[in-house]
Write an enzyme that holds these catalytic residues in place. Structure first.
Site, mmCIF file in Angstrom:
data_model
loop_
_atom_site.group_PDB
_atom_site.id
_atom_site.type_symbol
_atom_site.label_atom_id
_atom_site.label_comp_id
_atom_site.label_asym_id
_atom_site.label_seq_id
_atom_site.Cartn_x
_atom_site.Cartn_y
_atom_site.Cartn_z
ATOM 1 N N HIS A 22 26.616 45.667 20.674
ATOM 2 C CA HIS A 22 25.317 45.001 20.842
ATOM 3 C C HIS A 22 24.612 45.683 22.011
ATOM 4 C CE1 HIS A 22 28.008 41.735 19.410
ATOM 5 N NE2 HIS A 22 26.963 41.229 18.810
ATOM 6 N N ASP A 58 25.922 44.564 25.266
ATOM 7 C CA ASP A 58 27.285 44.970 25.657
ATOM 8 C C ASP A 58 27.254 46.234 26.502
ATOM 9 O OD1 ASP A 58 28.031 43.063 23.767
ATOM 10 O OD2 ASP A 58 28.422 44.561 22.208
HETATM 11 C C1 XLS Z 1 30.064 36.561 15.974
HETATM 12 C C2 XLS Z 1 29.851 37.798 15.229
HETATM 13 C C3 XLS Z 1 29.227 38.947 16.005
HETATM 14 C C4 XLS Z 1 28.725 40.014 15.079
HETATM 15 C C5 XLS Z 1 27.778 40.979 15.716
HETATM 16 O O1 XLS Z 1 30.684 35.635 15.503
HETATM 17 O O2 XLS Z 1 31.069 38.166 14.648
HETATM 18 O O3 XLS Z 1 30.100 39.450 16.951
HETATM 19 O O4 XLS Z 1 29.761 40.727 14.476
HETATM 20 O O5 XLS Z 1 26.714 40.348 16.296
#
Ligand code: XLS
Ligand code: CA
Ligand code: CA
Length: 442
Positions: free
Chosen positions: A106, A109
């Site tokens: 993300h 991140d």
């Molecule tokens: C959350 C999601 C997230 C997605 C990406 O539950 O798994 O991490 O994979 O935003």
């Protein structure tokens, strides 16, 4: 060869993780994942296309609603940008030592978030330049990136589905920057996971309008992505709830219906996460199969949930029954193509040794390698396939075939029911469970 890319080694004392085979008792070695081993016409690495998730591996510090951080990272720094650069170096050292060829992140991140839009953009693009350099130095590729439009308080009522247009536009700013960075880094896919694209109460929600806004937003983002040269696949990641009470992309079937309702099927597929499928009351394999049947399986978030807990525990996959059933679907659809197996999984809060991050991934990779080998044997032997084929044999010829081909009217079909000779056929479920065990355990 050095397995770190900056001027500092972060995972000291851990070298390149090697395949040592079944007899090994080294926790820092693969027992089943042998990257270059051929399974059919492709190597294990080509089949499995493993990716490391930046957020769980390099951001999640063990904090939960009941307790504070338990995990300290060797790249931690008081200055957020210094930390972001060090984190990128540590991440690429980790990918290289472990042997995951892809990664996912993300925006929040990799670079510090900021209320101020200009600062957000500046930070993100500075780090993206470093990520590009590290990709070039190591050969690791971007499987997908995505916008974190759910953590900041801005998004408490949703992002693209927010009742306030100002917030919708701010979400667009993030997605635009993420698409720009994706193209810069040569990403294969772009993900939309709508954590807060849903509602907490219908009493304050115009669901029809919110879903239409989401459809419009995704189409506009698609057009922008294509206009700047994004050639990959847009992926919607279904999840039924958490953090919203109800999320609009509830499960694979719902997400596919949404994609078709808004005319997005030429550009969008699904990213299926195991733990989200189980949260929706399905098995992992069910949601994968729904997508495969609709040519909508783009990529996979490889993790597992907990049978006792109703929430998204994001554990590393260790259940080989599940990896076999997942790999059966993936192999039967001809592989993951430009998708991959992204470990959207985190160590438990009390797994606090630095080596635990490696051990967790090694376990996940070994579990999928086993799943791949066993599923491949099952398909090559053809016993399950022939049993299923025989089960539907009455549609392969004669009237059953005319029915399937749409060459029969309903009154004729009903008339056949008058004289139908109905014979009892066993579904053989226990036999098949036992047969499956014989592939797993010999
Ligand atoms: C959350 C999601 C997230 C997605 C990406 O539950 O798994 O991490 O994979 O935003
Ligand atoms: Ca996920
Ligand atoms: Ca999850």
């Amino acid at each position: 060869m050095e397995y770190f890319v900056g001027d500092k080694e972060y995972f000291k004392g851990i070298g390149k993780i090697q395949f040592e085979g079944k007899g090994s008792d080294n926790p820092l070695a693969f027992r089943y994942y042998d990257a270059d081993k051929k399974i059919g016409t492709k190597t294990m690495a080509e089949h499995l296309r493993f990716a490391t998730a930046y957020w769980h591996s390099f951001c999640a510090n063990g904090a939960d609603p009941f307790g504070s951080a338990t995990i300290t990272f060797p790249f931690a720094d008081k200055d957020p940008m210094t930390e972001a650069f060090a984190k990128a170096d540590a991440a690429f050292e980790f990918f290289t030592k472990l042997g995951t060829q892809y990664y996912c992140f993300h925006d929040a991140d990799v670079a510090p978030m900021s209320d101020d839009a200009k600062t957000y953009e500046k930070n993100y693009h500075k780090v993206a330049d470093v990520l590009l350099a590290r990709q070039k130095a190591t050969g690791v590729k971007l499987l997908w990136n995505t916008a974190n439009a759910f953590s900041h308080p801005f998004y408490m009522n949703g992002a693209a589905t927010n009742p306030d247009f100002a917030v919708v536009s701010r979400a667009a700013l993030q997605v635009k920057n993420c698409l720009d960075v994706n193209v810069q880094l040569g990403g294969s896919n772009y993900v939309f996971w709508g954590g807060r694209e849903g509602y907490m109460s219908l009493l304050n929600t115009d669901m029809k309008r919110e879903r239409e806004h989401l459809g419009r937003f995704l189409a506009m983002a698609r057009d922008y992505g294509r206009s700047i040269g994004f050639k990959g696949t847009f992926l919607i990641e279904p999840k039924p709830m958490e953090p919203s009470k109800h999320q609009y992309d509830y499960d694979a079937q719902t997400a596919i219906a949404f994609i078709r309702e808004f005319g997005l099927e030429a550009d969008f597929k699904c990213n299926i996460e195991a733990n989200h499928a189980t949260l929706a009351g399905h098995t992992f394999a069910h949601d994968l199969q729904v997508c495969a049947d609709n040519h909508m399986l783009g990529s996979v978030d490889a993790n597992q949930g907990d049978a006792q807990n109703g929430w998204d525990t994001d554990e590393f996959p260790s259940n080989v029954y599940e990896t076999v059933s997942a790999m059966l679907v993936i192999l039967r659809q001809g592989g993951l193509k430009d998708g991959g197996l992204n470990f959207d999984a985190k160590r438990r809060r009390n797994s606090t040794d630095l080596e635990d991050l490696f051990i967790a991934h090694i376990g996940g990779m070994d579990s999928f390698a086993l799943g791949l080998e066993i599923a491949n044997r099952i398909i090559e032997d053809g016993k399950f396939d022939s049993l299923v084929k025989n089960r539907y044999a009455s549609f392969d010829a004669g009237n059953g075939n005319l029915f399937e081909a749409g060459k029969m009217d309903f009154a004729t079909l009903a008339e056949m029911g008058r004289n139908a000779q109905i014979v009892q056929h066993s579904g053989k479920q226990e036999y098949l469970n036992n047969l499956l065990n014989s592939y797993l355990f010999g």
